[in-house]
Motif scaffolding. Structure first.
Motif, PDB file in Angstrom:
ATOM      1  N   ALA B  77       0.781  -1.236   0.072  1.00  0.00           N
ATOM      2  CA  ALA B  77      -0.097  -0.266   0.068  1.00  0.00           C
ATOM      3  C   ALA B  77       1.282   1.371  -0.049  1.00  0.00           C
ATOM      4  O   ALA B  77       0.952   2.212  -0.633  1.00  0.00           O
ATOM      5  CB  ALA B  77      -0.921  -0.608   1.564  1.00  0.00           C
ATOM      6  N   VAL B  78       2.243   1.251   0.342  1.00  0.00           N
ATOM      7  CA  VAL B  78       2.967   2.590   0.564  1.00  0.00           C
ATOM      8  C   VAL B  78       4.537   1.891   0.193  1.00  0.00           C
ATOM      9  O   VAL B  78       4.956   1.062   1.067  1.00  0.00           O
ATOM     10  CB  VAL B  78       2.868   2.774   2.640  1.00  0.00           C
ATOM     11  CG1 VAL B  78       3.709   4.108   1.947  1.00  0.00           C
ATOM     12  CG2 VAL B  78       1.896   3.189   2.572  1.00  0.00           C
ATOM     13  N   VAL B  79       4.838   2.077  -0.634  1.00  0.00           N
ATOM     14  CA  VAL B  79       5.809   1.777  -1.777  1.00  0.00           C
ATOM     15  C   VAL B  79       6.636   3.349  -1.955  1.00  0.00           C
ATOM     16  O   VAL B  79       6.781   4.214  -2.729  1.00  0.00           O
ATOM     17  CB  VAL B  79       6.150   0.501  -3.136  1.00  0.00           C
ATOM     18  CG1 VAL B  79       7.221   0.477  -3.240  1.00  0.00           C
ATOM     19  CG2 VAL B  79       4.580  -0.170  -2.450  1.00  0.00           C
ATOM     20  N   PRO B  80       7.727   3.182  -0.461  1.00  0.00           N
ATOM     21  CA  PRO B  80       8.246   5.320  -1.762  1.00  0.00           C
ATOM     22  C   PRO B  80       9.770   4.571  -2.653  1.00  0.00           C
ATOM     23  O   PRO B  80       9.799   3.492  -3.001  1.00  0.00           O
ATOM     24  CB  PRO B  80       9.273   5.186  -0.329  1.00  0.00           C
ATOM     25  CG  PRO B  80       8.666   3.984   0.282  1.00  0.00           C
ATOM     26  CD  PRO B  80       8.268   2.938  -0.038  1.00  0.00           C
ATOM     27  N   VAL B  81       9.074   5.229  -3.967  1.00  0.00           N
ATOM     28  CA  VAL B  81       9.623   5.518  -5.014  1.00  0.00           C
ATOM     29  C   VAL B  81      10.478   6.629  -5.431  1.00  0.00           C
ATOM     30  O   VAL B  81       9.524   7.651  -5.505  1.00  0.00           O
ATOM     31  CB  VAL B  81       9.290   4.822  -6.606  1.00  0.00           C
ATOM     32  CG1 VAL B  81       9.728   4.874  -7.816  1.00  0.00           C
ATOM     33  CG2 VAL B  81       7.881   3.146  -6.342  1.00  0.00           C
ATOM     34  N   GLN B  82      12.059   6.760  -6.247  1.00  0.00           N
ATOM     35  CA  GLN B  82      12.272   7.933  -6.433  1.00  0.00           C
ATOM     36  C   GLN B  82      12.700   7.704  -7.752  1.00  0.00           C
ATOM     37  O   GLN B  82      13.598   6.603  -7.969  1.00  0.00           O
ATOM     38  CB  GLN B  82      13.280   8.349  -5.897  1.00  0.00           C
ATOM     39  CG  GLN B  82      14.315   9.324  -5.709  1.00  0.00           C
ATOM     40  CD  GLN B  82      15.388  10.443  -5.165  1.00  0.00           C
ATOM     41  OE1 GLN B  82      15.812   8.979  -4.161  1.00  0.00           O
ATOM     42  NE2 GLN B  82      15.895  11.413  -5.033  1.00  0.00           N
ATOM     43  N   ALA B  83      12.406   9.066  -8.508  1.00  0.00           N
ATOM     44  CA  ALA B  83      12.582   8.560 -10.173  1.00  0.00           C
ATOM     45  C   ALA B  83      13.527   9.627 -10.369  1.00  0.00           C
ATOM     46  O   ALA B  83      13.690  10.798 -10.397  1.00  0.00           O
ATOM     47  CB  ALA B  83      11.637   8.570 -10.515  1.00  0.00           C
ATOM     48  N   VAL B  84      14.824   9.262 -11.285  1.00  0.00           N
ATOM     49  CA  VAL B  84      16.394  10.718 -11.257  1.00  0.00           C
ATOM     50  C   VAL B  84      16.405  10.144 -12.822  1.00  0.00           C
ATOM     51  O   VAL B  84      16.616   9.270 -12.803  1.00  0.00           O
ATOM     52  CB  VAL B  84      16.803  10.403 -10.098  1.00  0.00           C
ATOM     53  CG1 VAL B  84      17.735  11.466 -10.155  1.00  0.00           C
ATOM     54  CG2 VAL B  84      16.568  10.342  -8.502  1.00  0.00           C
ATOM     55  N   SER B  85      16.273  11.686 -13.565  1.00  0.00           N
ATOM     56  CA  SER B  85      17.190  11.370 -15.022  1.00  0.00           C
ATOM     57  C   SER B  85      18.346  12.554 -14.510  1.00  0.00           C
ATOM     58  O   SER B  85      17.884  13.429 -13.783  1.00  0.00           O
ATOM     59  CB  SER B  85      15.905  11.708 -15.423  1.00  0.00           C
ATOM     60  OG  SER B  85      16.385  11.760 -16.519  1.00  0.00           O
ATOM     61  N   LYS B  86      19.276  11.455 -15.262  1.00  0.00           N
ATOM     62  CA  LYS B  86      20.102  12.577 -15.328  1.00  0.00           C
ATOM     63  C   LYS B  86      20.681  13.374 -17.133  1.00  0.00           C
ATOM     64  O   LYS B  86      21.563  13.281 -17.633  1.00  0.00           O
ATOM     65  CB  LYS B  86      21.572  11.884 -14.631  1.00  0.00           C
ATOM     66  CG  LYS B  86      21.667  11.704 -13.971  1.00  0.00           C
ATOM     67  CD  LYS B  86      22.557  10.719 -12.616  1.00  0.00           C
ATOM     68  CE  LYS B  86      22.641  10.970 -11.876  1.00  0.00           C
ATOM     69  NZ  LYS B  86      23.499   9.834 -10.889  1.00  0.00           N
TER      70      LYS B  86
END
Lengths: 103, 156
Positions: B77-86
């Protein structure tokens, strides 16, 4: 009109990191209540962020975002005393804007 | 009057420069105004359907796109996701969960003043591949990571 958001904005090394905690059910529309009736979808669909009244980011969300959504993003520039504002609109047309001062 | 700091010419130049920066400021981010909730994309039942509704054609895997998330999510129910583009010129970051009933989770339209690095928390019904799609200069780049879910997030 939902409950207030919690917004923190902190400037460090020329980048302002903004953290937002929203208060919203984010109902998917797929769940059923105790008597088996489908609970209608209810979620934040659109989001926008401004720095000193200038739009910097917008977002579209689906019901896959967790209940009481958390969002963190980084603005280039921004200094202590600047204003960060976040607005959300849900799929029922309800909307809320909250502001925070950059520290 | 040699100490006069602001003569007429200097003043006009400054006004013109100010006008230019203001104009640039408003025209640099036209894509921030285009957002209208894309129902077809959010209704997509697979990455392919969502990509099509988003107008995404050819995608390429890129090491410059990163998904920062733990390999195992105890609570779907709570999945932390960080999306980074370089990738320079990134204008849009999307997050897709392949096996969710609605694959597309979020679309972020990144203005020129924002670092292409966003974090949010998503729901996952089951173990699935999570894809981050980055649009930069009209090209599309992806990164995919499998996140294992031990407790689903979409049940009652």
């Amino acid at each position: 009109m939902g409950n207030p958001m919690k917004i923190r904005a902190a400037s460090k090394d020329g980048v302002t990191e903004v953290k937002v905690l929203m208060s919203h059910e984010m109902e998917t529309g797929l769940r059923k209540d105790a008597s088996g009736n489908a609970i209608p979808a209810w979620f934040i669909a659109e989001l926008s962020a401004k720095l000193n009244d200038k739009p910097v980011m917008t977002a579209q969300w689906g019901p896959s975002i967790s209940k009481n959504p958390f969002l963190s993003f980084k603005i280039k520039g921004g200094k202590a005393g600047d204003k960060v504002a976040v607005t959300w609109t849900d799929n029922k047309g309800d909307s809320r804007t909250d502001e925070a001062v950059v520290t | 009057m040699t100490t006069q700091p602001l003569n007429r010419r200097g003043f006009l130049t400054r006004v013109a420069a100010l006008g230019l920066t203001t104009a640039l400021g408003t025209t640099l981010a036209p894509h921030l105004a285009r957002a209208e909730w894309n129902k077809a994309a959010f209704d997509g039942k697979s990455s392919a359907e969502a990509f099509k509704a988003l107008g995404v054609s050819a995608t390429a895997e890129s090491a410059d796109v990163q998904i920062l998330a733990s390999d195992i999510a105890e609570n779907g129910a709570v999945v932390p996701v960080q999306a980074v583009s370089k990738i320079p010129g990134t204008t849009r970051i999307s997050v897709l969960v392949e096996k969710n009933p609605s694959t597309l989770a979020a679309v972020f339209d990144i203005g020129p003043d924002v670092v292409p690095d966003v974090t949010t928390r998503i729901k996952m019904g089951q173990t699935s591949n999570v894809t981050v799609l980055v649009e930069a200069d009209g090209k599309y780049f992806t990164a995919t990571k499998e996140i294992k879910v031990t407790l689903g997030g979409c049940g009652g």
